[in-house]
Design an enzyme around this catalytic site. Structure first.
Site, PDB file in Angstrom:
ATOM      1  N   ASP A  21       0.826  -1.212   0.000  1.00 19.55           N
ATOM      2  CA  ASP A  21       0.000   0.000   0.000  1.00 19.55           C
ATOM      3  C   ASP A  21       0.861   1.263   0.000  1.00 19.55           C
ATOM      4  O   ASP A  21       2.004   1.245   0.463  1.00 19.55           O
ATOM      5  CB  ASP A  21      -0.913  -0.027   1.239  1.00 19.55           C
ATOM      6  CG  ASP A  21      -2.087   0.919   1.101  1.00 19.55           C
ATOM      7  OD1 ASP A  21      -2.366   1.376  -0.029  1.00 19.55           O
ATOM      8  OD2 ASP A  21      -2.739   1.207   2.127  1.00 19.55           O
ATOM      9  N   GLY A  22       0.281   2.349  -0.517  1.00 23.97           N
ATOM     10  CA  GLY A  22       0.938   3.660  -0.433  1.00 23.97           C
ATOM     11  C   GLY A  22       1.522   4.162  -1.748  1.00 23.97           C
ATOM     12  O   GLY A  22       2.236   5.171  -1.750  1.00 23.97           O
ATOM     13  N   TRP A  26       2.775   7.982  -2.264  1.00 22.45           N
ATOM     14  CA  TRP A  26       4.179   8.188  -2.662  1.00 22.45           C
ATOM     15  C   TRP A  26       4.224   9.173  -3.830  1.00 22.45           C
ATOM     16  O   TRP A  26       5.048  10.098  -3.846  1.00 22.45           O
ATOM     17  CB  TRP A  26       4.801   6.848  -3.064  1.00 22.45           C
ATOM     18  CG  TRP A  26       6.238   6.965  -3.464  1.00 22.45           C
ATOM     19  CD1 TRP A  26       7.332   6.880  -2.647  1.00 22.45           C
ATOM     20  CD2 TRP A  26       6.737   7.241  -4.789  1.00 22.45           C
ATOM     21  NE1 TRP A  26       8.479   7.071  -3.375  1.00 22.45           N
ATOM     22  CE2 TRP A  26       8.143   7.301  -4.696  1.00 22.45           C
ATOM     23  CE3 TRP A  26       6.134   7.431  -6.031  1.00 22.45           C
ATOM     24  CZ2 TRP A  26       8.960   7.542  -5.801  1.00 22.45           C
ATOM     25  CZ3 TRP A  26       6.940   7.682  -7.136  1.00 22.45           C
ATOM     26  CH2 TRP A  26       8.340   7.735  -7.016  1.00 22.45           C
ATOM     27  N   HIS A  38       2.246   3.750  -8.957  1.00 21.07           N
ATOM     28  CA  HIS A  38       2.023   2.327  -9.267  1.00 21.07           C
ATOM     29  C   HIS A  38       3.211   1.760 -10.057  1.00 21.07           C
ATOM     30  O   HIS A  38       3.638   0.634  -9.832  1.00 21.07           O
ATOM     31  CB  HIS A  38       0.726   2.144 -10.047  1.00 21.07           C
ATOM     32  CG  HIS A  38      -0.509   2.457  -9.245  1.00 21.07           C
ATOM     33  ND1 HIS A  38      -0.681   1.990  -7.969  1.00 21.07           N
ATOM     34  CD2 HIS A  38      -1.607   3.193  -9.523  1.00 21.07           C
ATOM     35  CE1 HIS A  38      -1.848   2.424  -7.500  1.00 21.07           C
ATOM     36  NE2 HIS A  38      -2.427   3.161  -8.426  1.00 21.07           N
ATOM     37  N   ASN A  69     -10.995  -2.858  -5.520  1.00 17.45           N
ATOM     38  CA  ASN A  69     -10.261  -1.836  -6.282  1.00 17.45           C
ATOM     39  C   ASN A  69     -10.912  -1.506  -7.636  1.00 17.45           C
ATOM     40  O   ASN A  69     -10.576  -0.495  -8.260  1.00 17.45           O
ATOM     41  CB  ASN A  69      -8.791  -2.242  -6.491  1.00 17.45           C
ATOM     42  CG  ASN A  69      -7.931  -2.118  -5.251  1.00 17.45           C
ATOM     43  OD1 ASN A  69      -6.977  -2.875  -5.050  1.00 17.45           O
ATOM     44  ND2 ASN A  69      -8.235  -1.153  -4.381  1.00 17.45           N
ATOM     45  N   TRP A  70     -11.882  -2.336  -8.063  1.00 20.36           N
ATOM     46  CA  TRP A  70     -12.616  -2.017  -9.301  1.00 20.36           C
ATOM     47  C   TRP A  70     -13.379  -0.707  -9.147  1.00 20.36           C
ATOM     48  O   TRP A  70     -13.776  -0.091 -10.125  1.00 20.36           O
ATOM     49  CB  TRP A  70     -13.622  -3.127  -9.655  1.00 20.36           C
ATOM     50  CG  TRP A  70     -13.014  -4.465  -9.928  1.00 20.36           C
ATOM     51  CD1 TRP A  70     -13.082  -5.555  -9.128  1.00 20.36           C
ATOM     52  CD2 TRP A  70     -12.269  -4.875 -11.088  1.00 20.36           C
ATOM     53  NE1 TRP A  70     -12.424  -6.620  -9.700  1.00 20.36           N
ATOM     54  CE2 TRP A  70     -11.916  -6.229 -10.905  1.00 20.36           C
ATOM     55  CE3 TRP A  70     -11.860  -4.223 -12.261  1.00 20.36           C
ATOM     56  CZ2 TRP A  70     -11.175  -6.948 -11.852  1.00 20.36           C
ATOM     57  CZ3 TRP A  70     -11.125  -4.945 -13.202  1.00 20.36           C
ATOM     58  CH2 TRP A  70     -10.789  -6.289 -12.990  1.00 20.36           C
ATOM     59  N   ARG A  72     -12.286   2.035  -8.188  1.00 19.35           N
ATOM     60  CA  ARG A  72     -11.438   3.210  -8.473  1.00 19.35           C
ATOM     61  C   ARG A  72     -11.779   3.778  -9.861  1.00 19.35           C
ATOM     62  O   ARG A  72     -12.410   3.090 -10.680  1.00 19.35           O
ATOM     63  CB  ARG A  72      -9.960   2.787  -8.423  1.00 19.35           C
ATOM     64  CG  ARG A  72      -9.566   2.428  -7.009  1.00 19.35           C
ATOM     65  CD  ARG A  72      -8.076   2.253  -6.880  1.00 19.35           C
ATOM     66  NE  ARG A  72      -7.740   1.960  -5.503  1.00 19.35           N
ATOM     67  CZ  ARG A  72      -6.536   2.064  -4.971  1.00 19.35           C
ATOM     68  NH1 ARG A  72      -5.532   2.446  -5.730  1.00 19.35           N
ATOM     69  NH2 ARG A  72      -6.327   1.792  -3.708  1.00 19.35           N
ATOM     70  N   ARG A 188       1.755  -4.858   6.260  1.00 17.58           N
ATOM     71  CA  ARG A 188       1.091  -3.813   5.469  1.00 17.58           C
ATOM     72  C   ARG A 188       1.992  -2.588   5.469  1.00 17.58           C
ATOM     73  O   ARG A 188       2.432  -2.134   6.524  1.00 17.58           O
ATOM     74  CB  ARG A 188      -0.277  -3.438   6.020  1.00 17.58           C
ATOM     75  CG  ARG A 188      -0.957  -2.408   5.089  1.00 17.58           C
ATOM     76  CD  ARG A 188      -2.371  -2.087   5.456  1.00 17.58           C
ATOM     77  NE  ARG A 188      -2.981  -1.267   4.400  1.00 17.58           N
ATOM     78  CZ  ARG A 188      -4.219  -1.361   3.990  1.00 17.58           C
ATOM     79  NH1 ARG A 188      -5.026  -2.224   4.542  1.00 17.58           N
ATOM     80  NH2 ARG A 188      -4.676  -0.574   3.028  1.00 17.58           N
ATOM     81  N   ARG A 194      -4.973  -1.614   8.846  1.00 22.14           N
ATOM     82  CA  ARG A 194      -6.167  -2.437   8.604  1.00 22.14           C
ATOM     83  C   ARG A 194      -5.814  -3.525   7.595  1.00 22.14           C
ATOM     84  O   ARG A 194      -4.808  -3.425   6.891  1.00 22.14           O
ATOM     85  CB  ARG A 194      -7.345  -1.588   8.112  1.00 22.14           C
ATOM     86  CG  ARG A 194      -7.043  -0.788   6.861  1.00 22.14           C
ATOM     87  CD  ARG A 194      -8.268   0.007   6.378  1.00 22.14           C
ATOM     88  NE  ARG A 194      -7.900   0.884   5.282  1.00 22.14           N
ATOM     89  CZ  ARG A 194      -7.487   2.158   5.437  1.00 22.14           C
ATOM     90  NH1 ARG A 194      -7.418   2.684   6.640  1.00 22.14           N
ATOM     91  NH2 ARG A 194      -7.153   2.881   4.388  1.00 22.14           N
ATOM     92  N   LEU A 195      -6.684  -4.536   7.523  1.00 23.88           N
ATOM     93  CA  LEU A 195      -6.385  -5.678   6.649  1.00 23.88           C
ATOM     94  C   LEU A 195      -7.093  -5.603   5.296  1.00 23.88           C
ATOM     95  O   LEU A 195      -6.774  -6.366   4.382  1.00 23.88           O
ATOM     96  CB  LEU A 195      -6.728  -6.995   7.358  1.00 23.88           C
ATOM     97  CG  LEU A 195      -5.857  -7.263   8.597  1.00 23.88           C
ATOM     98  CD1 LEU A 195      -6.303  -8.528   9.309  1.00 23.88           C
ATOM     99  CD2 LEU A 195      -4.382  -7.368   8.218  1.00 23.88           C
TER     100      LEU A 195
END
Ligand code: IPE
Ligand code: IPE
Ligand code: MG
Length: 252
Positions: A21-22, A26, A38, A69-70, A72, A188, A194-195
């Protein structure tokens, strides 16, 4: 013996799962578009795969795209699918060099056809290798459970399963992770704690580590910090600390 108590070597690490994640943050922090984050995140996968090989890890699972994530923006989803395709094309060499079997974890049917074909091909080509890189794609634990229940119900209908005999070992064969050991360590990145629907059942006894580092910069030092934290913990699987110490003394 309870089913969750199968790991008698309490500190041995076989499987690390990472919520990468992140990427977006970034990029934002640098005034760049999210997609640049990405791209940088995909570049970082090779390094972490190599770090996993260095410690002789049996399984590395990377959460690359969730079933949520769909939601997005379409442009971001399309860009992620294009990056996934180029990753699969470009990293074949790495998989062969490192003797790593690539396998997907998730509802693959919903991915674009070119990605599905590449996944199938790479999975087949690398299947004899001893280590595994599991890519969680269109993965979510709730989706996974629903799919597993459907398949299980079908097997009951066909007379191949009997509900009276259900146990975790049998049911877990219907999960996307069927032939993988449970994660020992779940990392993570990016400081989120969180998971996000990732391996919720498989991580029942995983040690969880939250790294403040965004995924594009999660390198050797951050990985080693996570491992160090893992090795300082005592995994009890429901037993007492004293029982675990006794088992250690007995070399079990
Ligand atoms: C993780 O980075 C990559 C995917 C979920 C595909 P994010 O895109 O979630 O980055 P942040 O959380 O917005 O920083
Ligand atoms: C989880 O990250 C999914 C991946 C890393 C692929 P998200 O960024 O989608 O999670 P939330 O939405 O912040 O919980
Ligand atoms: Mg995120």
């Amino acid at each position: 013996m309870p089913e969750t108590d199968s790991n008698s070597e309490h500190s041995k690490i076989r499987h690390v799962a990472i919520i990468m994640d992140g990427n977006g943050r970034w990029a934002n922090e640098r005034g760049l578009e999210r997609i640049e984050g990405h791209k940088k995140g995909v570049d970082n996968v090779e390094l972490v795969v190599k770090l996993a090989s260095e410690i002789d890890l049996e399984v590395l699972t990377l959460f690359a795209f969730s079933s949520e994530n769909w939601k997005r923006p379409k442009a971001e989803v399309d860009a992620l699918m294009a990056l996934l395709e180029s990753f699969l094309l470009e990293k074949k060499k790495l998989l062969h060099e490192q003797k790593i079997h690539l396998r997907p974890v998730g509802k693959i049917e919903d991915l674009p056809e070119n990605v599905r074909n590449l996944l199938r091909e790479t999975c087949r080509e690398t299947q004899s290798y001893p280590r595994t890189l599991a890519l969680a794609l269109n993965y979510g634990s709730r989706l996974e459970v629903l799919e597993a229940v459907k398949k299980y119900a079908q097997a009951v209908g066909d007379g191949n399963e009997h509900p009276d005999e259900i146990c975790w070992k049998k049911f877990s064969k219907y999960l996307y992770t069927s032939d993988l050991p449970d994660p020992d360590l779940m990392i993570r990145t990016s400081g989120e704690t969180r998971l996000s629907n990732f391996l919720l059942l498989q991580s029942a006894y995983a040690e969880i580590y939250y790294s403040p580092v965004n995924w594009p910069e999660f390198g050797r030092e951050a990985f080693e910090d996570a491992l160090k934290s893992y090795h300082q913990r005592e995994r009890r699987f429901g037993k007492t600390g004293a029982q675990i110490q006794e088992l250690k003394v007995a070399g079990k």
